[in-house]
Design a protein around this motif. Structure first.
Motif, short mmCIF file in Angstrom:
data_model
loop_
_atom_site.label_atom_id
_atom_site.label_comp_id
_atom_site.label_asym_id
_atom_site.label_seq_id
_atom_site.Cartn_x
_atom_site.Cartn_y
_atom_site.Cartn_z
N THR A 54 -13.56 0.81 -6.55
CA THR A 54 -12.15 0.05 -6.99
C THR A 54 -10.98 0.89 -6.80
N VAL A 55 -11.12 1.93 -8.06
CA VAL A 55 -10.11 2.82 -7.80
C VAL A 55 -9.72 3.61 -6.57
N ASP A 56 -10.92 4.08 -5.84
CA ASP A 56 -10.51 4.57 -4.51
C ASP A 56 -9.79 3.43 -3.47
N SER A 57 -10.37 2.13 -3.67
CA SER A 57 -9.54 1.36 -2.89
C SER A 57 -7.98 1.25 -3.10
N ILE A 58 -7.64 0.96 -4.64
CA ILE A 58 -6.15 1.37 -5.02
C ILE A 58 -5.66 2.32 -4.67
N MET A 59 -6.27 3.67 -4.86
CA MET A 59 -5.42 4.78 -4.39
C MET A 59 -5.18 4.88 -2.93
N GLN A 60 -6.26 4.54 -2.00
CA GLN A 60 -6.00 4.49 -0.58
C GLN A 60 -4.99 3.29 0.02
N SER A 61 -4.76 2.31 -0.79
CA SER A 61 -3.94 1.26 -0.32
C SER A 61 -2.69 1.56 -0.57
N THR A 62 -2.02 2.74 -0.15
CA THR A 62 -0.91 2.92 -0.42
C THR A 62 0.21 3.24 0.80
N SER A 66 2.50 -2.50 8.92
CA SER A 66 3.57 -2.58 9.81
C SER A 66 4.37 -3.88 9.73
N GLU A 67 3.45 -5.08 9.88
CA GLU A 67 4.03 -6.41 9.64
C GLU A 67 4.79 -6.60 8.49
N PHE A 68 4.38 -6.14 7.54
CA PHE A 68 5.01 -6.18 6.15
C PHE A 68 6.30 -5.67 6.05
N LEU A 69 6.42 -4.27 6.57
CA LEU A 69 7.49 -3.45 6.47
C LEU A 69 8.48 -3.91 7.44
N MET A 96 7.94 -6.36 -4.86
CA MET A 96 6.96 -6.62 -5.81
C MET A 96 5.90 -7.71 -5.56
N LEU A 97 6.23 -8.60 -5.50
CA LEU A 97 5.38 -10.25 -5.38
C LEU A 97 4.55 -9.79 -4.26
N ALA A 98 5.02 -9.39 -2.98
CA ALA A 98 4.27 -9.60 -1.95
C ALA A 98 3.63 -8.31 -1.39
N THR A 99 3.86 -7.39 -1.75
CA THR A 99 3.31 -6.03 -1.27
C THR A 99 1.81 -6.01 -1.59
N PRO A 100 1.22 -5.62 -0.27
CA PRO A 100 -0.56 -5.19 -0.20
C PRO A 100 -0.61 -3.89 -1.02
N ALA A 101 0.40 -3.05 -1.28
CA ALA A 101 0.39 -2.00 -1.80
C ALA A 101 0.77 -1.60 -2.99
N GLN A 102 -0.05 -2.27 -4.22
CA GLN A 102 0.56 -2.67 -5.63
C GLN A 102 0.91 -1.16 -6.04
N LEU A 103 0.06 -0.42 -6.19
CA LEU A 103 0.28 1.17 -6.86
C LEU A 103 1.30 1.78 -6.40
N LEU A 104 1.63 1.66 -5.09
CA LEU A 104 2.86 2.38 -4.64
C LEU A 104 4.21 1.87 -5.21
N GLU A 105 4.20 0.50 -5.44
CA GLU A 105 5.33 -0.15 -5.89
C GLU A 105 5.48 -0.02 -7.45
N LYS A 106 4.18 0.05 -8.06
CA LYS A 106 4.34 0.25 -9.44
C LYS A 106 4.78 1.50 -9.72
N MET A 107 4.34 2.62 -8.87
CA MET A 107 4.93 4.02 -9.12
C MET A 107 6.44 4.07 -8.66
N THR A 108 6.78 3.26 -7.85
CA THR A 108 8.17 3.07 -7.46
C THR A 108 9.14 2.92 -8.83
N LEU A 109 8.69 1.83 -9.50
CA LEU A 109 8.97 1.21 -10.67
C LEU A 109 9.20 2.35 -11.65
#
Length: 451
Positions: A54-62, A66-69, A96-109
């Motif tokens: 699970t941690v691997d998945s979170i770290m890789q999902s950063t 392209s569709e979201f971007l 923040m609500l919609a991103t599939p890359a939550q860790l990336l957004e949390k670190m941006t915050l």
């Protein structure tokens, strides 16, 4: 308490035990801290996958798809066209609500609170947007590179008056904050270091919303910064600051406070292994974040439920855990009312956080925010009404609803007396209004304020 924590044990990789199993509670804790929350289905999938995977998945999902971007870029273009920075806050809330890359957004915050820059002074949506993207691009990368880029960032240059730094009258604001708040902490520099470093930054300015070096306004004389002497410019000044021994300790402490616990403040001995990890990885942020999220301390009862939810974590977490969507502009305004306006930190120190989030006024505001979300015709849960969504999650009776909330949204158990009160509010009718009243009551419990 942390004086008795063994640092070797603390940062060793967590291995589930009978006493501290990898279960839904720990999975929910991980998703709350490394992001904004997860649905019941995501939590059960994480338990099945195991903690390490699970941690691997979170770290890789950063990397965002392209569709979201395309979607968020189109929204940003429309928002920037208005020139209204407050609408940009709404854009970020939506992301923040919609991103599939939550860790990336949390670190941006995290970095937004660390390199705090307020639109109240900058008052330029394009500059704030560019800085927000910079923080996101560098969020899990090289801290030294991020420090240099933020030092030359136009929004920061405006915010700390660095754009008017001239050789005849060096402005010391940025030189002070890069050492005190951004990199080293108090006690690791002198007033003379501030004056000398300010001279390094002379001639840094903005032209057509871009950084420009004006060599005619740069002090070319020799400087002495933190024990190093030479005819330095700003880039070398930043490099000297980032190379100080205090830097990795300072950044690691901020990361532990953000991800693990705010009280008690971590000791230097506890932080030392993470500081060493930063040094060993040339100040790369991702390896130390991974180590924190994978650690015994992070997965222990010393961390779970030991932080007060910030307004962003409170509101975004509520919606994300229930697949919620709402009017982002109203959401951003509500966050500002609660003291965490996105792009509007109160000072260069960012938000104090911790217990300062909670007082009689903000508790009422949190209650009103949940009530507004529940009553708004713009709020949907999994594109359905709240009642339909909860039924789709297997919550047929109100006890099931309480169990679902405890599982996905509460860091600590709901006391039996609170369960009884909420159950009474729900009544026997099962009507939508009664359900909303009961859900609102759940989200105003003291236990719900902990994350």
């Amino acid at each position: 308490m942390n004086e008795t924590i063994d640092p070797v044990w603390a940062w060793a990789e967590y291995q589930p035990t009978a006493h501290e199993p990898w279960d839904v509670r720990r999975a929910a804790h991980l998703f709350r801290r490394a992001g904004f929350g997860a649905t019941r289905a995501e939590l059960h999938a994480a338990v099945e996958a195991g903690s390490a995977a699970t941690v691997d998945s979170i770290m890789q999902s950063t990397t965002e798809p392209s569709e979201f971007l395309k979607e968020v870029d189109a929204l940003a273009t429309a928002t920037l066209a208005t020139g209204d920075v407050q609408k940009l806050s709404a854009w970020w809330a939506y992301r923040m609500l919609a991103t599939p890359a939550q860790l990336l957004e949390k670190m941006t915050l995290f970095w937004h609170g660390h390199f705090a820059t307020s639109a109240a002074k900058v008052d330029d949506a394009q500059l704030m947007f560019a800085q927000n993207n910079l923080l996101r691009e560098q969020a899990l990368g090289d801290f030294s590179a991020l420090l240099l880029e933020i030092s030359r960032d136009p929004a920061m240059l405006v915010y700390l008056d660095s754009a008017s730094n001239r050789k005849a009258h060096p402005n010391e604001n940025y030189a002070r904050e890069i050492m005190e708040l951004f990199c080293l902490g108090e006690g690791n520099y002198t007033e003379q270091d501030i004056r000398e470093l300010a001279r390094c930054f002379t001639g840094w300015e903005i032209k057509r919303e871009k950084f420009r070096f004006n060599r005619y306004q740069h002090d070319t004389g020799p400087k002495n910064v933190l024990g190093e002497s030479g005819k330095f410019g700003g880039e070398k000044g930043v490099e000297i600051v980032a190379a100080q021994d205090a830097a990795p300790l300072f950044i690691a402490t901020k990361l532990v406070t953000f991800f693990v616990m705010e009280e008690p403040q971590p000791t230097e001995d506890l932080i030392a292994p993470l500081a060493q990890e930063l040094r060993d990885n040339d100040m790369q942020i991702a390896p130390v974040v991974r180590r924190i999220l994978s650690s015994n301390l992070f997965c222990s009862n010393m961390a779970i439920g030991r932080k007060v939810r910030s307004p962003v974590e409170f509101a975004i977490g509520f919606l994300r855990s229930l697949e919620g969507s709402t009017n982002s502009y109203e959401l951003a305004e509500n966050l500002k009312t609660l003291g965490q306006g996105l792009l509007y930190p109160p000072s260069v120190k960012g938000w104090d956080g911790g217990r300062t989030w909670i007082n009689s006024s903000t508790l009422l505001g949190r209650s009103n925010l949940i009530r507004h979300l529940l009553d708004s015709d713009k709020t949907r849960f999994g594109r359905e009404s709240l009642a339909d969504y909860l039924r789709s999650q297997g919550a047929q009776k109100f006890d099931d609803v309480i169990d679902l909330f405890e599982e996905t949204l509460f860091a600590v158990k709901i006391p039996s007396a609170a369960r009884d009160r909420v159950r009474q509010l729900a009544g026997n009718s099962g009507g939508e209004d009664k359900l909303k009243d009961a859900v609102h009551a759940l989200c105003t419990l003291p236990e719900f304020q902990l994350g």
